[in-house]
Design a protein around this motif. Structure first.
Motif, PDB file in Angstrom:
ATOM      1  N   ILE A   1      32.828  33.311  97.786  1.00  0.00           N
ATOM      2  CA  ILE A   1      34.045  32.892  98.198  1.00  0.00           C
ATOM      3  C   ILE A   1      35.291  32.554  99.321  1.00  0.00           C
ATOM      4  O   ILE A   1      35.289  34.089  99.657  1.00  0.00           O
ATOM      5  N   ALA A   2      35.894  31.687  99.633  1.00  0.00           N
ATOM      6  CA  ALA A   2      36.010  31.591 100.946  1.00  0.00           C
ATOM      7  C   ALA A   2      37.472  31.202 101.142  1.00  0.00           C
ATOM      8  O   ALA A   2      37.916  30.801 100.547  1.00  0.00           O
TER       9      ALA A   2
ATOM     10  N   TRP B   1      24.204  37.361 104.536  1.00  0.00           N
ATOM     11  CA  TRP B   1      23.588  36.521 105.563  1.00  0.00           C
ATOM     12  C   TRP B   1      22.970  36.171 104.676  1.00  0.00           C
ATOM     13  O   TRP B   1      23.042  34.538 105.633  1.00  0.00           O
ATOM     14  N   ASP B   2      21.825  36.156 104.479  1.00  0.00           N
ATOM     15  CA  ASP B   2      20.811  34.673 104.203  1.00  0.00           C
ATOM     16  C   ASP B   2      21.986  33.976 103.196  1.00  0.00           C
ATOM     17  O   ASP B   2      21.485  32.643 102.778  1.00  0.00           O
ATOM     18  N   SER B   3      22.368  34.356 102.763  1.00  0.00           N
ATOM     19  CA  SER B   3      23.331  33.812 100.830  1.00  0.00           C
ATOM     20  C   SER B   3      24.563  32.779 101.600  1.00  0.00           C
ATOM     21  O   SER B   3      24.631  31.988 101.121  1.00  0.00           O
ATOM     22  N   MET B   4      24.696  33.031 102.445  1.00  0.00           N
ATOM     23  CA  MET B   4      25.660  32.218 103.426  1.00  0.00           C
ATOM     24  C   MET B   4      25.973  30.891 103.246  1.00  0.00           C
ATOM     25  O   MET B   4      25.163  30.250 103.630  1.00  0.00           O
ATOM     26  N   PRO B   5      26.518  29.892 102.862  1.00  0.00           N
ATOM     27  CA  PRO B   5      27.038  28.559 102.168  1.00  0.00           C
ATOM     28  C   PRO B   5      26.916  28.435 103.820  1.00  0.00           C
ATOM     29  O   PRO B   5      27.143  28.593 104.674  1.00  0.00           O
ATOM     30  N   SER B   6      26.036  27.364 104.560  1.00  0.00           N
ATOM     31  CA  SER B   6      25.765  26.249 105.123  1.00  0.00           C
ATOM     32  C   SER B   6      27.099  25.416 105.601  1.00  0.00           C
ATOM     33  O   SER B   6      27.792  25.459 107.196  1.00  0.00           O
ATOM     34  N   GLU B   7      27.917  25.306 104.641  1.00  0.00           N
ATOM     35  CA  GLU B   7      28.994  24.751 104.931  1.00  0.00           C
ATOM     36  C   GLU B   7      30.386  25.281 105.673  1.00  0.00           C
ATOM     37  O   GLU B   7      31.101  25.284 106.075  1.00  0.00           O
ATOM     38  N   GLU B   8      29.791  26.775 105.061  1.00  0.00           N
ATOM     39  CA  GLU B   8      30.825  27.684 106.114  1.00  0.00           C
ATOM     40  C   GLU B   8      30.693  28.354 107.161  1.00  0.00           C
ATOM     41  O   GLU B   8      30.938  29.156 108.208  1.00  0.00           O
TER      42      GLU B   8
ATOM     43  N   PRO C   1      37.919  35.672 105.923  1.00  0.00           N
ATOM     44  CA  PRO C   1      36.806  36.341 105.139  1.00  0.00           C
ATOM     45  C   PRO C   1      36.338  35.551 104.276  1.00  0.00           C
ATOM     46  O   PRO C   1      36.504  34.455 103.019  1.00  0.00           O
ATOM     47  N   LEU C   2      34.961  35.759 103.804  1.00  0.00           N
ATOM     48  CA  LEU C   2      33.909  35.113 102.673  1.00  0.00           C
ATOM     49  C   LEU C   2      33.801  36.681 101.903  1.00  0.00           C
ATOM     50  O   LEU C   2      33.007  37.908 102.222  1.00  0.00           O
ATOM     51  N   PHE C   3      33.588  36.258 100.030  1.00  0.00           N
ATOM     52  CA  PHE C   3      33.835  37.708  99.650  1.00  0.00           C
ATOM     53  C   PHE C   3      32.211  37.179  98.712  1.00  0.00           C
ATOM     54  O   PHE C   3      32.327  36.287  98.180  1.00  0.00           O
ATOM     55  N   MET C   4      31.097  37.761  99.082  1.00  0.00           N
ATOM     56  CA  MET C   4      30.282  37.466  98.033  1.00  0.00           C
ATOM     57  C   MET C   4      29.268  38.358  97.396  1.00  0.00           C
ATOM     58  O   MET C   4      29.462  39.964  97.390  1.00  0.00           O
ATOM     59  N   VAL C   5      28.384  37.528  96.314  1.00  0.00           N
ATOM     60  CA  VAL C   5      26.905  38.986  95.808  1.00  0.00           C
ATOM     61  C   VAL C   5      25.875  37.985  96.953  1.00  0.00           C
ATOM     62  O   VAL C   5      25.899  36.409  96.592  1.00  0.00           O
TER      63      VAL C   5
ATOM     64  N   ARG D   1      30.554  25.054 109.790  1.00  0.00           N
ATOM     65  CA  ARG D   1      30.948  24.502 110.025  1.00  0.00           C
ATOM     66  C   ARG D   1      32.341  24.788 109.513  1.00  0.00           C
ATOM     67  O   ARG D   1      31.950  24.166 107.922  1.00  0.00           O
ATOM     68  N   VAL D   2      33.288  25.215 109.906  1.00  0.00           N
ATOM     69  CA  VAL D   2      34.957  24.734 108.882  1.00  0.00           C
ATOM     70  C   VAL D   2      35.989  24.014 110.062  1.00  0.00           C
ATOM     71  O   VAL D   2      35.805  23.749 110.985  1.00  0.00           O
ATOM     72  N   ASN D   3      36.631  23.776 108.698  1.00  0.00           N
ATOM     73  CA  ASN D   3      37.257  22.026 109.553  1.00  0.00           C
ATOM     74  C   ASN D   3      36.379  21.178 110.666  1.00  0.00           C
ATOM     75  O   ASN D   3      36.795  20.589 111.864  1.00  0.00           O
ATOM     76  N   GLY D   4      35.760  20.947 110.276  1.00  0.00           N
ATOM     77  CA  GLY D   4      34.441  20.469 111.246  1.00  0.00           C
ATOM     78  C   GLY D   4      33.796  21.088 112.667  1.00  0.00           C
ATOM     79  O   GLY D   4      33.769  20.217 113.292  1.00  0.00           O
ATOM     80  N   HIS D   5      34.657  22.156 112.568  1.00  0.00           N
ATOM     81  CA  HIS D   5      33.749  23.025 114.164  1.00  0.00           C
ATOM     82  C   HIS D   5      33.358  23.571 113.685  1.00  0.00           C
ATOM     83  O   HIS D   5      33.099  24.208 112.048  1.00  0.00           O
ATOM     84  N   SER D   6      32.624  24.862 114.621  1.00  0.00           N
ATOM     85  CA  SER D   6      31.598  25.706 114.196  1.00  0.00           C
ATOM     86  C   SER D   6      32.813  26.882 114.027  1.00  0.00           C
ATOM     87  O   SER D   6      33.667  26.712 115.119  1.00  0.00           O
ATOM     88  N   ALA D   7      32.074  27.617 112.587  1.00  0.00           N
ATOM     89  CA  ALA D   7      33.128  28.428 112.593  1.00  0.00           C
ATOM     90  C   ALA D   7      33.057  30.065 113.760  1.00  0.00           C
ATOM     91  O   ALA D   7      34.097  31.072 113.469  1.00  0.00           O
ATOM     92  N   ALA D   8      31.297  29.822 114.437  1.00  0.00           N
ATOM     93  CA  ALA D   8      31.289  30.675 114.918  1.00  0.00           C
ATOM     94  C   ALA D   8      31.823  30.607 116.360  1.00  0.00           C
ATOM     95  O   ALA D   8      32.742  30.371 116.500  1.00  0.00           O
TER      96      ALA D   8
END
Length: 187
Positions: free
Chosen positions: A88-89, A171-178, A158-162, A180-187
């Motif tokens: 959940i983001a 970290w392995d579970s993170m959706p690839s879409e996350e 924040p991402l709230f995850m299991v 990239r946020v707003n068309g930019h790299s989120a990193a």
């Protein structure tokens, strides 16, 4: 300890590790997520790119606030065919405020959040952690702090995850879409 978020008023949701956030519970099906999210606004369901064959098909449920001009989703939920809702983001601008033991996590200037996380950890005699990108947040395996550029300020998303099917960690579970946020790299 007073915290400033630097964003407009927003709904407040609670976070329960390994249980869920607000009305969303880990393990829910797509239909259950859509039904639970109706209180916030309109939902849009789409398929996620299957970047890793290891994971079962995944859907993205975007929740847009009612009455708000077209804008990014307030909440994005990721649902795996195998494990149900696993991520959940909360959007830095439009998402609900979610706190971790009184520490607001959503929409914060990341440098202010870092200072507050350090002060919180010292006051409560607990730990905090940095993400590989250098963002500070709670030392909880269920919270992954991401950055979202809002104007010229990097704010917390924040991402709230299991852990999802086939993954060893959040970290392995993170959706690839996350990444990239707003068309930019989120990193």
């Amino acid at each position: 300890m007073a915290f400033k978020t630097g964003v407009a008023e927003r709904d407040e949701w609670s976070y329960s590790p390994a249980v869920g956030v607000g009305p969303l519970r880990f393990g829910m099906t797509v239909d259950e997520v859509v039904e639970a999210a109706e209180m916030l606004g309109q939902t849009k369901v789409s398929d996620c790119a299957r970047d890793h064959a290891l994971f079962t098909p995944t859907w993205k449920v975007e929740v847009h606030r009612r009455g708000v001009a077209p804008s990014p989703p307030a909440v994005t939920a990721y649902v795996s065919q195998a494990v149900g809702l696993f991520c959940i983001a909360a959007d830095a601008v439009h998402g609900p405020q979610v706190s971790y033991d009184g520490l607001p996590l959503v929409g914060r200037d990341l440098s202010e959040l870092e200072s507050d996380a350090i002060a919180y950890a010292e006051a409560m005699d607990v730990h905090f952690r940095y993400t590989p990108e250098g963002y500070a947040g709670p030392d909880d395996s269920g919270v992954v702090m991401r950055g979202q550029l809002v104007g010229q300020v990097l704010r917390s998303r924040p991402l709230f995850m299991v852990t999802r099917d086939g993954a060893n960690t959040e970290w392995d579970s993170m959706p690839s879409e996350e990444y990239r946020v707003n068309g930019h790299s989120a990193a």
